[in-house]
Structures are given as C-alpha cells and as structure tokens.
Design an enzyme around this catalytic site. Structure first.
Site, PDB file in Angstrom:
ATOM      1  N   CYS A  69       0.860  -1.305   0.012  1.00 14.44           N
ATOM      2  CA  CYS A  69       0.060   0.022  -0.069  1.00 14.44           C
ATOM      3  C   CYS A  69       0.743   1.147  -0.003  1.00 14.44           C
ATOM      4  O   CYS A  69       1.989   1.260   0.361  1.00 14.44           O
ATOM      5  CB  CYS A  69      -0.778   0.161   1.132  1.00 14.44           C
ATOM      6  SG  CYS A  69      -2.056  -1.560   1.295  1.00 14.44           S
ATOM      7  N   ARG A 105       4.925   0.086  -6.608  1.00 14.80           N
ATOM      8  CA  ARG A 105       4.999  -0.857  -5.369  1.00 14.80           C
ATOM      9  C   ARG A 105       3.973  -1.865  -5.410  1.00 14.80           C
ATOM     10  O   ARG A 105       3.966  -2.712  -4.456  1.00 14.80           O
ATOM     11  CB  ARG A 105       4.625   0.126  -4.234  1.00 14.80           C
ATOM     12  CG  ARG A 105       5.706   1.066  -3.853  1.00 14.80           C
ATOM     13  CD  ARG A 105       4.988   1.955  -2.652  1.00 14.80           C
ATOM     14  NE  ARG A 105       4.687   1.582  -1.502  1.00 14.80           N
ATOM     15  CZ  ARG A 105       5.639   1.531  -0.528  1.00 14.80           C
ATOM     16  NH1 ARG A 105       6.759   2.175  -0.571  1.00 14.80           N
ATOM     17  NH2 ARG A 105       5.374   1.030   0.694  1.00 14.80           N
ATOM     18  N   TRP A 136      -2.921  -2.741  -1.571  1.00 14.64           N
ATOM     19  CA  TRP A 136      -2.571  -3.977  -1.879  1.00 14.64           C
ATOM     20  C   TRP A 136      -3.360  -4.865  -0.778  1.00 14.64           C
ATOM     21  O   TRP A 136      -3.034  -4.788   0.498  1.00 14.64           O
ATOM     22  CB  TRP A 136      -1.431  -4.136  -1.867  1.00 14.64           C
ATOM     23  CG  TRP A 136      -0.558  -5.328  -2.846  1.00 14.64           C
ATOM     24  CD1 TRP A 136      -0.584  -5.404  -4.059  1.00 14.64           C
ATOM     25  CD2 TRP A 136       0.032  -6.550  -2.185  1.00 14.64           C
ATOM     26  NE1 TRP A 136      -0.212  -6.695  -4.306  1.00 14.64           N
ATOM     27  CE2 TRP A 136      -0.026  -7.426  -3.087  1.00 14.64           C
ATOM     28  CE3 TRP A 136       0.095  -7.151  -0.974  1.00 14.64           C
ATOM     29  CZ2 TRP A 136       0.741  -8.535  -3.197  1.00 14.64           C
ATOM     30  CZ3 TRP A 136       0.376  -8.351  -0.584  1.00 14.64           C
ATOM     31  CH2 TRP A 136       0.868  -9.129  -2.039  1.00 14.64           C
ATOM     32  N   ASN A 166      -1.635   1.991   5.833  1.00 13.42           N
ATOM     33  CA  ASN A 166      -0.696   0.923   5.448  1.00 13.42           C
ATOM     34  C   ASN A 166      -0.699   0.235   6.907  1.00 13.42           C
ATOM     35  O   ASN A 166      -0.224   0.817   7.872  1.00 13.42           O
ATOM     36  CB  ASN A 166       0.492   1.775   4.827  1.00 13.42           C
ATOM     37  CG  ASN A 166       0.316   2.321   3.646  1.00 13.42           C
ATOM     38  OD1 ASN A 166      -0.550   2.286   3.212  1.00 13.42           O
ATOM     39  ND2 ASN A 166       1.348   2.739   3.305  1.00 13.42           N
ATOM     40  N   GLY A 167      -0.470  -1.156   6.666  1.00  9.91           N
ATOM     41  CA  GLY A 167       0.186  -1.998   7.996  1.00  9.91           C
ATOM     42  C   GLY A 167      -1.289  -2.736   8.376  1.00  9.91           C
ATOM     43  O   GLY A 167      -2.149  -2.927   7.362  1.00  9.91           O
ATOM     44  N   GLU A 219      16.293 -24.963  -4.673  1.00  6.34           N
ATOM     45  CA  GLU A 219      15.959 -23.444  -4.667  1.00  6.34           C
ATOM     46  C   GLU A 219      17.403 -22.808  -5.290  1.00  6.34           C
ATOM     47  O   GLU A 219      17.160 -21.916  -6.019  1.00  6.34           O
ATOM     48  CB  GLU A 219      15.321 -22.968  -3.450  1.00  6.34           C
ATOM     49  CG  GLU A 219      15.269 -21.474  -3.427  1.00  6.34           C
ATOM     50  CD  GLU A 219      14.117 -21.153  -4.258  1.00  6.34           C
ATOM     51  OE1 GLU A 219      13.762 -21.873  -4.991  1.00  6.34           O
ATOM     52  OE2 GLU A 219      13.872 -20.211  -4.755  1.00  6.34           O
ATOM     53  N   LYS A 231      17.520 -20.505  -8.757  1.00  2.00           N
ATOM     54  CA  LYS A 231      17.915 -19.050  -8.623  1.00  2.00           C
ATOM     55  C   LYS A 231      18.977 -18.929  -9.411  1.00  2.00           C
ATOM     56  O   LYS A 231      18.904 -17.809 -10.417  1.00  2.00           O
ATOM     57  CB  LYS A 231      18.215 -18.452  -7.227  1.00  2.00           C
ATOM     58  CG  LYS A 231      17.017 -18.253  -6.170  1.00  2.00           C
ATOM     59  CD  LYS A 231      16.283 -17.404  -6.616  1.00  2.00           C
ATOM     60  CE  LYS A 231      15.024 -17.752  -7.219  1.00  2.00           C
ATOM     61  NZ  LYS A 231      13.859 -18.471  -6.622  1.00  2.00           N
ATOM     62  N   GLU A 251      17.742 -19.340 -13.171  1.00  2.00           N
ATOM     63  CA  GLU A 251      16.783 -18.111 -13.709  1.00  2.00           C
ATOM     64  C   GLU A 251      17.360 -16.988 -13.985  1.00  2.00           C
ATOM     65  O   GLU A 251      16.981 -16.335 -15.038  1.00  2.00           O
ATOM     66  CB  GLU A 251      15.997 -17.823 -12.834  1.00  2.00           C
ATOM     67  CG  GLU A 251      14.715 -19.039 -12.318  1.00  2.00           C
ATOM     68  CD  GLU A 251      13.738 -18.645 -11.493  1.00  2.00           C
ATOM     69  OE1 GLU A 251      14.139 -18.287 -10.104  1.00  2.00           O
ATOM     70  OE2 GLU A 251      12.729 -18.207 -11.665  1.00  2.00           O
ATOM     71  N   HIS A 272      25.733 -41.280  -7.124  1.00  2.46           N
ATOM     72  CA  HIS A 272      24.993 -42.175  -8.245  1.00  2.46           C
ATOM     73  C   HIS A 272      24.948 -41.435  -9.689  1.00  2.46           C
ATOM     74  O   HIS A 272      23.889 -41.950 -10.263  1.00  2.46           O
ATOM     75  CB  HIS A 272      23.386 -42.409  -7.626  1.00  2.46           C
ATOM     76  CG  HIS A 272      23.605 -43.066  -6.258  1.00  2.46           C
ATOM     77  ND1 HIS A 272      24.005 -44.303  -6.183  1.00  2.46           N
ATOM     78  CD2 HIS A 272      23.430 -42.624  -4.926  1.00  2.46           C
ATOM     79  CE1 HIS A 272      23.936 -44.865  -4.823  1.00  2.46           C
ATOM     80  NE2 HIS A 272      23.765 -43.698  -4.087  1.00  2.46           N
ATOM     81  N   LYS A 292       6.627 -13.164 -14.545  1.00  7.49           N
ATOM     82  CA  LYS A 292       6.370 -13.249 -12.967  1.00  7.49           C
ATOM     83  C   LYS A 292       5.112 -14.403 -12.599  1.00  7.49           C
ATOM     84  O   LYS A 292       5.425 -15.205 -11.438  1.00  7.49           O
ATOM     85  CB  LYS A 292       5.925 -12.149 -12.455  1.00  7.49           C
ATOM     86  CG  LYS A 292       5.854 -12.092 -11.035  1.00  7.49           C
ATOM     87  CD  LYS A 292       7.183 -12.136 -10.446  1.00  7.49           C
ATOM     88  CE  LYS A 292       7.131 -12.269  -8.913  1.00  7.49           C
ATOM     89  NZ  LYS A 292       8.195 -13.348  -8.361  1.00  7.49           N
TER      90      LYS A 292
HETATM   91  C1  AGP Z   1      10.752 -18.669  -9.008  1.00  5.17           C
HETATM   92  O1  AGP Z   1      11.810 -17.731  -8.977  1.00  5.17           O
HETATM   93  C2  AGP Z   1      10.026 -18.918 -10.484  1.00  5.17           C
HETATM   94  N1  AGP Z   1       9.826 -17.335 -11.027  1.00  5.17           N
HETATM   95  C3  AGP Z   1       8.868 -19.622 -10.505  1.00  5.17           C
HETATM   96  O2  AGP Z   1       9.575 -20.801 -10.123  1.00  5.17           O
HETATM   97  C4  AGP Z   1       7.782 -19.526  -9.443  1.00  5.17           C
HETATM   98  O3  AGP Z   1       7.987 -19.868  -8.350  1.00  5.17           O
HETATM   99  C5  AGP Z   1       6.479 -20.455 -10.152  1.00  5.17           C
HETATM  100  O4  AGP Z   1       6.274 -20.205 -11.409  1.00  5.17           O
HETATM  101  C6  AGP Z   1       5.481 -20.568  -8.783  1.00  5.17           C
HETATM  102  O5  AGP Z   1       4.776 -19.248  -9.058  1.00  5.17           O
HETATM  103  P1  AGP Z   1       3.819 -18.994  -7.961  1.00  5.17           P
HETATM  104  O6  AGP Z   1       4.412 -19.242  -6.503  1.00  5.17           O
HETATM  105  O7  AGP Z   1       3.320 -17.638  -8.367  1.00  5.17           O
HETATM  106  O8  AGP Z   1       2.644 -20.029  -8.178  1.00  5.17           O
END
Ligand code: AGP
Length: 608
Positions: A2, A27, A74, A100-101, A481, A485, A488, A504, A603
């Site tokens: 927000c 934001r 938001w 906000n909050g 993870e 990262k 990506e 293995h 995203k």
């Molecule tokens: C994570 O860095 C990715 N961009 C991607 O794996 C993401 O986590 C995945 O598409 C799931 O998205 P969501 O959490 O919005 O469902």
C-alpha cells in the site's frame, strides 16, 4: 504494498494526489482512492484496479479542494474491490482514513464498535480506525486520532482527514513508514518519498509513536501524549528510479533485503510463543477436522514447490501426518488418491499459476479440503480455496522469487505448529520452535550484513558454466532452490541434488572447474554431508560451503565458507537460502544480465 500520499495547501489537490499515486504504482496495488475535504464536506472516490480507473471515475465526478489524502491498496483484509479500497470512512462520512499496515485487534474492536451502534461497510481492518476516531472526536482531530491509536494493536502508517476539523491532515506512524514533505505554503504526507519528490526534497521522517499535524500554515510533530517533538529536516538527493527500488540496484536485491521484515509480517499476530502454538484465523477448519485428517498433499510449482518439500518434512516429522508433495502440473493429470480426510495445501506466491490452480480444483473435485498459502490477496487461488494463510510478504516484483519463499516456509512452520500441537507435539518442543522463529529476522539481517563476502565469491565464479548444489534433510530443497535461482537469472546450468545422491551419477561431472555449493549447517545430518564434501574434494571440485559453525573436519576441504547463525534444524532453510539468493544475484549482475526480468520468464505463469 500500500501507498499513502496527502496534500494540504492552496493548489487544487486532485491532480497532485493522482500524480503522487502514480509514483507509487511500482510498489504494486489492486485498488486506489482519494478523499477530499472542501466546502461540501468530505467526499471520496475509489476504484478497483489501476489508477487510470480512478482517474476515469474522477473525470466523471471531479473532486475540488486543496486538502486531500489518497491511497493505493494492496489487499490484506478483504477482497480487492471498491468497497475495501481506502479511504475508509466513519458512519457519517465526516472522517476519512488511509492506512498501511495491519490492525491486529481489529476483530475485537469491530465487535465493540458494532455494539456501540457503528455500521461497517467494508471487510477491512482499517475501517475500525475511522469509527474509533469518530467515537473519540470532540472538536480536534489530532486528539481523536490519539485516543483511537491508543486502542489499537498492530502496525500503521495513517493519514486522516475530517470535515469537522477542516483544512488539516493528521498522520501517524507505528511500524509502517511515513514522512512529511515541506513545501512553500503547502505540506505533504507520504509513505514513500517517490510520491512527492516532484514537489519537494525537504522531508521530516516520522518515527514510531509520532504523529504529524499539517495545515497550509505549517506542521507540527507530536507524540501520542500530544507532546511536541522536535524533528530535523532531511534533504533527499536520490533520483526517482533509485527511490522506487529503495536505493537498491534491482527489485530482486531489494526483496532479498526485505526478508527480515517480510518474515516478521508473515508471523505477526500468529505466533503464540508461550504455548508453542499458532493462531491462523483463515483455515476454516475446526480443531476436530484438523485432528481427523489422514493425509496432506502439497501442490505447487517452481520455488513454491521447493517450500512445499520443506513443508512435507515439517508435517511428517513434527505433526506426524502422512504428506506428499506433487508438482501441480503432474498432479492434475494423475489419478491421485484423495479422500475427504485429505488436506490439499496449495502454495503460490501469485495465486494465479495455471497448473497450481488446476491442481487445486482437481483436489477439490475429489473431495479434499483445500488450503491456499498465497501472497496476493484476492487472487484466484485465494478466492477459490476453502481456507488460507496469506503470506503478507508484500508485492514481489523481481521475477525470481525470494521473499515469497522464506514467507512460505514460515507459513508452513506456523501451520505445522498448529497441527503438531493439536496432535502430538509437546509444548516444550512447540516453544523451542516458536522462539527460534522469533529470532529469525535478526539472524537474516546478520547474513545480509555480510553480502560483500558473497559478492566476492560471485566474482570468482561468475564465468563458471556449471554449478552443483548439494544438501541433505531440510536443506535438500534449499539446494534445489539455490540451483533454480542461479539458472533463472544467470543462465548458468545448475543442478540441485541430495548430497548423497551425487555419487549415483552427478559425481562424474566434477572436475577442477566445477563449483559445488554445499548447504551444510550444523544439523542432524552435518557429519553425513562432510563425507560428501570429502568425495567432491577428492575429485578436485571447488567447494563453497554454507555452514553454521566452522568445524575442524572442514579444514582443507572447503574453498569458501559462508556462515549463517545457529537455529533449530527445521528453520535452517530460512537462513541458508539467503546466501544462495545473493550468490545468484551477484553472479547475474556481474554477467551483465537483466536480473529483474530474465529472458523467457514471466512473473506469473498463467498458461498451462
Ligand atoms: C521462482 O523464482 C520462479 N519464478 C517460479 O519458479 C515460480 O516460483 C513458479 O512459477 C510458481 O509461481 P507461484 O508461486 O506464483 O505460483
């Protein structure tokens, strides 16, 4: 997240407020609104969606006057719609509040106000503030705001306007940023300097427990006992672009650095340390239903799937309930065993991922109860699930998910405390976990403070073509993870593996060019991981080790060490993932890549 902007002066406030709101768009928000006080009393205009929608409303129904407050919302409490958008007003529309909050005790306050005859029109926590101020009003707005805030628990940055005390804005802060902008015969209030930078670079930052009273003739800062506080004026030298990213070069870095705050937001008002328990209001499952569950299926994609793997271990080890984790894209086309004693936990930052949504619908169709762990309030998954836990991590703009991951793991830990304590977890064990959770924000901060060490490691390995990430137990999902990262945003091939699985197959890849990242905090499997480190070292691999305390067994085995503070085993992922986020970030930056919008990625993946 927000945003707030307010103006008092001699100019027409509408265009200034709309412009300020646009500066806050970066934001993230889902609705917006304005309130102005003029000779006609107090009027509001609100719209769901983008600020252009609010502009359209205001073109048809303009607001005139030179005192106003505005907000981008938001959603946290209640759907993103016009009714829940701010400003929120009292029963007689004489008081308007933007906030906000989160007001944590809003449920109890709402009940009390209703009993006093107040009528509520929104689902927001903010509306209680408007009614509390209305109830306390006795001629002077700042006095009524003080009375109201003394009843409130939680966090706030607020701006308030009243037609009964015109020509004045009262603003106050506790845990949510707010500043006063100083102009010539005009004053601003904003949650973010970006909103007012066009007009002034002279600002007064409010601290927690302080309130600003603004008229066109001047401003004063008071504490919540109405005593004057003397404040210094700061000059802002940043450019707009620098401000939007909070002074960070990229949103991803900003979001990594926000994690002490975001995980605190996920925990706020939910953790009951003394009882080793958690309060999760939105589950929509009774104690008996939770106790009767026979299995949990966690379904998600990408980073959210990785947090799900950690959730599986939590549930099985601490709550002793059979749990499986499924890629949402696979689950939806299988013939999974689901009964009415199944809880399907759906994890999604965006709440819009097509595969995850379809998996949730499939689980529902088969009779499971569904529970969404979602960041974006009012998203499709949040609307369609049977119950949920919002992450409250704020908008995540960088495509690579960072702060959502740590908040997801926190939400899973909270749920585990609840399920575990309803089943067979002792209060002592619950307390141990809950107190360790409370320490995490500060512990993350201490890792962030050492970012330059990680940047130096990134410099050394920025030209690598392959990376291996290895971990065991709770830190195996962290290895996945970390590798995701790096892939990506740096486009370097990286694989995550359970450390012992390496022999293995992947061990064939190891040579003197291969960086291998071990996630090896001092937990129950530390000694086992050390054996795996030896296997890599024996083949000349370059070892980067994330650990929690240096042991002499590591001497001569590792090339780079990144230390994280000590915690209980199950919470290490929240700490160990942070250096990996930073490592990926710095490597990508050093390769000159677009960190916030990596190639080929979106995203939110809303297609199958
Ligand atoms: C994570 O860095 C990715 N961009 C991607 O794996 C993401 O986590 C995945 O598409 C799931 O998205 P969501 O959490 O919005 O469902």
């Amino acid at each position: 997240m927000c945003g707030i902007v307010g103006y008092v002066g001699s100019r027409s406030a509408s265009p200034l407020l709309l412009e300020g709101l646009k500066r806050l768009e970066y934001r993230g928000y889902d609705s917006a609104g304005i309130a102005m006080s003029n000779g006609n009393g107090l009027e509001t205009r609100k719209a769901k969606g983008k600020i252009t929608m609010l502009e359209n409303v205001m073109t048809g129904h303009p607001l005139h006057g030179s005192v106003g407050i505005a907000h981008t919302r938001w959603a946290t409490h209640g759907q993103p719609n016009e009714c829940n958008a701010h400003p929120q007003v009292d029963c007689t529309t004489t008081i308007a509040v933007v906030h906000n909050g989160i007001i944590e005790n809003y449920g109890a306050l709402r009940k009390m106000l209703k009993m006093q005859g107040h009528t509520f029109t929104s689902e927001t926590d903010t509306e209680v503030l408007a009614h509390l101020i209305e109830a306390a009003f006795d001629g002077k707005l700042e006095d009524a705001v003080i009375d109201a805030l003394n009843l409130v628990e939680g966090t706030y940055g607020i701006a308030v306007l009243s037609s009964k005390d015109p020509g004045k804005i009262v603003c106050a802060r506790k845990g949510s940023p707010l500043l006063i902008g100083l102009g010539d015969g005009e004053f601003y209030v904003a949650s973010d300097v970006a909103a007012i930078l066009q007009h002034t670079r002279q600002v007064v930052y409010l601290d927690d427990g302080e309130m600003g009273v603004l008229t066109k003739d001047g401003y004063e800062v008071l504490d919540l006992n109405a005593r004057r506080v003397s404040k210094g004026v700061s000059r802002i030298d940043w450019s707009l672009d620098e401000i939007e990213k909070g002074g960070f070069d990229h949103f991803m870095l900003k979001e990594i650095f926000e994690q002490p705050q975001t995980i605190e937001n996920t925990m706020r008002g939910r953790l009951v340390v003394e009882e080793g328990f958690s309060k999760l209001g939105g589950l929509n499952l009774t104690k008996e239903e939770l106790q009767a569950l026979e299995q949990i299926i966690i379904t998600a994609c990408g980073t959210s799937w990785h947090s799900g793997l950690i959730g599986e271990m939590y549930m099985e080890e601490l709550a002793r309930i059979r749990t499986e984790v499924e890629y949402a894209s696979e689950f939806r086309y299988r013939n999974p065993i689901v009964t009415d004693k199944t809880l399907c936990i759906v994890i999604s930052q965006s709440g819009e991922t097509a595969d995850t949504l379809a998996a949730m619908r499939e689980a529902k169709r088969r009779g499971a109860k569904t529970l969404g762990l979602v960041n974006v309030v009012g998203s499709t998954i949040a609307r369609e699930d049977d119950g949920g836990i919002y992450l409250h991590a704020g908008p995540e703009i960088g495509v690579a998910s960072t702060k959502a991951f740590t908040s997801q793991v926190i939400a899973l830990a909270l749920l585990t405390l609840k399920m575990g304590r309803l089943r067979n977890m002792s209060v002592v064990q619950g307390r141990e976990v809950a107190s360790a959770m409370l320490a995490l924000p500060e512990q993350i901060q201490s890792i962030l403070d050492r970012a330059p060490e990680i940047e130096a490691i990134a410099e050394r390995f920025k030209d690598a073509t392959n990376f291996l990430y290895l971990g065991r137990g709770y830190n195996f999902p962290v290895a996945l993870e970390g590798a995701l990262k790096l892939k990506e945003i740096s486009y370097i091939h990286a694989e995550g593996y359970p450390a012992a699985e390496m022999k293995h197959g992947p061990i064939a890849l190891i040579d003197s060019e291969m960086p291998v990242v071990f996630i090896a905090p001092h937990d129950a499997v530390f000694d086992k991981v050390v054996s795996n480190v030896q296997e890599v070292k024996a083949r000349g691999g370059k070892v980067i080790c994330i650990t929690s305390q240096h042991e002499s067994v590591l001497d001569g085995l590792i090339d780079f060490e990144i230390r994280v503070p000590q915690t209980v085993d199950m919470l290490y992922p929240i700490l160990t993932v942070v250096p990996l986020q930073l490592l990926a970030y710095y490597i990508a930056v050093k390769r000159g890549l677009n960190v916030d919008q990596p190639r080929n990625l979106a995203k939110s993946v809303t297609v199958e």
